[in-house]
Design a protein around this motif. Structure first.
Motif, PDB file in Angstrom:
ATOM      1  N   GLU A   1      -3.020  -3.226  43.276  1.00  6.87           N
ATOM      2  CA  GLU A   1      -3.730  -4.840  43.100  1.00  6.87           C
ATOM      3  C   GLU A   1      -2.662  -5.749  42.456  1.00  6.87           C
ATOM      4  O   GLU A   1      -2.719  -6.871  42.879  1.00  6.87           O
ATOM      5  CB  GLU A   1      -4.960  -4.500  42.512  1.00  6.87           C
TER       6      GLU A   1
ATOM      7  N   HIS B   1      -4.151  -8.558  36.261  1.00  8.59           N
ATOM      8  CA  HIS B   1      -3.464  -7.407  36.025  1.00  8.59           C
ATOM      9  C   HIS B   1      -2.151  -7.633  35.794  1.00  8.59           C
ATOM     10  O   HIS B   1      -2.043  -8.733  35.308  1.00  8.59           O
ATOM     11  CB  HIS B   1      -3.808  -6.384  37.016  1.00  8.59           C
TER      12      HIS B   1
ATOM     13  N   HIS C   1      -8.394 -11.034  42.344  1.00 13.34           N
ATOM     14  CA  HIS C   1      -8.392  -9.873  42.212  1.00 13.34           C
ATOM     15  C   HIS C   1      -8.691  -8.897  43.550  1.00 13.34           C
ATOM     16  O   HIS C   1      -9.268  -9.579  44.547  1.00 13.34           O
ATOM     17  CB  HIS C   1      -9.486  -9.048  41.485  1.00 13.34           C
ATOM     18  N   ALA C   2      -8.372  -7.573  43.745  1.00 12.08           N
ATOM     19  CA  ALA C   2      -8.855  -6.799  44.772  1.00 12.08           C
ATOM     20  C   ALA C   2     -10.036  -5.882  44.204  1.00 12.08           C
ATOM     21  O   ALA C   2      -9.703  -5.354  43.144  1.00 12.08           O
ATOM     22  CB  ALA C   2      -7.687  -6.268  45.316  1.00 12.08           C
TER      23      ALA C   2
HETATM   24 ZN    ZN Z   1      -8.830  -6.424  39.426  1.00  9.92          ZN
END
Ligand code: ZN
Length: 501
Positions: free
Chosen positions: A345, A331, A398-399
């Motif tokens: 995130e 992101h 990522h989260a």
């Molecule tokens: Zn993500």
């Protein structure tokens, strides 16, 4: 790696002085350091001449001009090279002269380099024969040094107005008994011509490119062969390639100052090892390439951390040395990713990615970041970067998020399109560390069609650190200690993955 050498190393640690530091339990990598170049020279002498020496060469610590030709003579006389100030001996040099207990000290250089004050100080130590090899300039000094050496068919000719080329070839010249003569770029000094004539040289090896030794000079030499390169680092690498030198061990010295490479070159000659050069903080490509090409695994690092940083050592001998890894923080910019409990995130994963970067770099890997701030590269950008860079592996960080606040835990994804088995193994290696270090639920390793792992043509994985939508997980994602743990897990996952291949 190289565990069989561990027992050798243990013995080694007891044999060598404390100044010679064993760097890694898994190889014969040593560093000879010291508080300054005088001490580095002393510690080199201490290592190479533990029982003293009949002869010692003494040169100015700061003026390379007179010292460039010294190595072959030093090797011929089985003598270490020590350093001195122009007008006085340092305590370290004086103490080493006393320990070596030589019968002869040869000062290389005229009064301009080493004054008679130093000569008298050496004599005052009770050393019977103190003499000086000098000349009106560096070319004449090299000529006079050559006159002290036994006959040889070949000579080495190097650029006299800088030091790296002459020092890179010094161990080879020394072992073969070839004197190092010096030249200007555009014309050959009279004393160098005279030396060629007196020695009746049949062949010559020219070190350095045409900017250092011009074709005009080259063509005046007997049967010349040139070893050039784009810069000092490449010249040093090309010396190894062209002369097919033994590379069981290589010395690594800074290419920015001459002293460590000079004093180390006699020891290198004794060990039949070449000298490679490095910049203090980044490993030059030419140096990196020759190490990979020759599969060199044993190193002697010369000088302290200011000359050859720990980062350089890691890039050469670290467990991830030679690997290029793309670290992708998911992101960014207008795309915050998932949000929860006051966290975005994009911020969490960038912070973890930067921590991963530091850890991987410390182990010697070259890291390419898809983003280093709050920006949004497209998924295509990220994939193209990894593919264009010909990375060895790729990790996207990522989260996770779920509509169910109860959903929690860590998971790692892979895709079978490129390097499926490798990707799965890397995912497993990271996942095994991740849920333990994060103290989260183990959701396992899964295959998925995420764009960045499907289209990167190398082993690639996507890590979901934990759920930003879960209270317990989110607390960890907001905690710098857990972010560090997450980074450690990903780092350790890479180390374990690569150690099994
Ligand atoms: Zn993500």
């Amino acid at each position: 790696m190289k565990r069989s050498l561990a027992s050798f190393l243990v013995v080694f640690i007891f044999l060598i002085s404390s100044a010679v530091q064993a760097l890694a339990a898994e190889g014969t990598n040593e560093r000879i350091q010291g508080a300054d170049r005088f001490e580095v020279a002393v510690n080199i002498s201490n290592k190479g001449w533990p029982n003293g020496s009949d002869t010692v060469l003494l040169v100015n610590y700061n003026a390379y001009a007179d010292a460039l030709s010294a190595t072959p003579l030093a090797y011929n006389l089985k003598a270490p090279i020590l350093l001195t100030h122009s007008a006085n001996l340092t305590d370290a040099t004086k103490a080493e002269l006393q320990r070596l207990h030589p019968q002869n000290v040869i000062i290389v250089g005229g009064e301009g380099s080493v004054t008679s004050n130093v000569l008298n100080a050496v004599t005052a130590l009770g050393i019977p024969n103190v003499k000086r090899i000098s000349g009106s300039d560096r070319y004449e000094v090299a000529y006079q040094v050559a006159k002290e050496m036994p006959p040889s068919d070949k000579v080495v000719v190097a650029y006299g107005l800088n030091f790296p080329d002459a020092l890179s070839i010094a161990p080879y010249a020394a072992r073969n008994g070839y004197p190092i003569l010096l030249t200007n770029s555009s014309n050959m000094p009279a004393k160098t011509q005279e030396a060629l004539a007196i020695r009746n040289a049949k062949e010559s090896i020219v070190v350095g490119g045409e900017a250092s030794v011009s074709p005009a000079v080259f063509n005046q030499l007997p049967s010349p062969m040139r070893i050039g390169g784009a810069d000092r680092y490449e010249v040093a690498a090309n010396i190894i390639k062209t002369l097919n030198l033994n590379t069981s061990t290589a010395f690594i010295a800074t290419g920015l100052t001459f002293a460590d490479a000079l004093t180390g070159s006699v020891l290198a000659a004794g060990m039949d090892a070449p000298v490679l050069l490095t910049a203090p903080k980044s490993l030059p490509n030419a140096t990196k390439s020759i190490i990979a090409e020759k599969g060199i695994t044993n190193f002697m690092f010369l000088g302290g951390l200011g000359s050859v940083s720990q980062n350089i050592v890691s890039q050469i001998v670290g467990s991830l040395a030679g690997l290029k890894i793309v670290v992708d923080a998911g992101h960014g910019g207008d795309d915050p990713g998932a949000s929860g409990y006051g966290l975005d995130e994009k911020e969490v994963v960038l912070d973890v990615a930067k921590r991963v970067q530091l850890k991987l770099e410390a182990a010697g890997a070259t890291i390419v970041m898809t983003r280093e701030s709050d920006t949004y590269p497209t998924l295509e950008d990220r994939v193209n970067l990894a593919n264009d860079q010909k990375a060895d592996s790729f990790v996207s960080i990522h989260a996770n998020s779920s509509l169910s606040p109860a959903a929690s835990g860590s998971e790692t994804y892979w895709n079978s399109k490129y390097f499926g088995n490798e990707s799965k193994a890397l995912a497993q290696s990271i996942q095994t560390e991740l849920y333990k270090q994060m103290d989260t639920k183990d959701r396992g390793v899964k295959e998925a069609d995420f764009y960045v792992i499907k289209n990167t043509n190398m082993p690639s994985v996507l890590v979901e650190l934990a759920f930003i939508s879960n209270a317990s997980d989110a607390a960890k994602l907001g905690d710098p200690n857990y972010r560090e743990q997450a980074a450690e897990a990903i780092y350790q996952g890479f180390v374990n993955y690569y150690s099994k291949r």
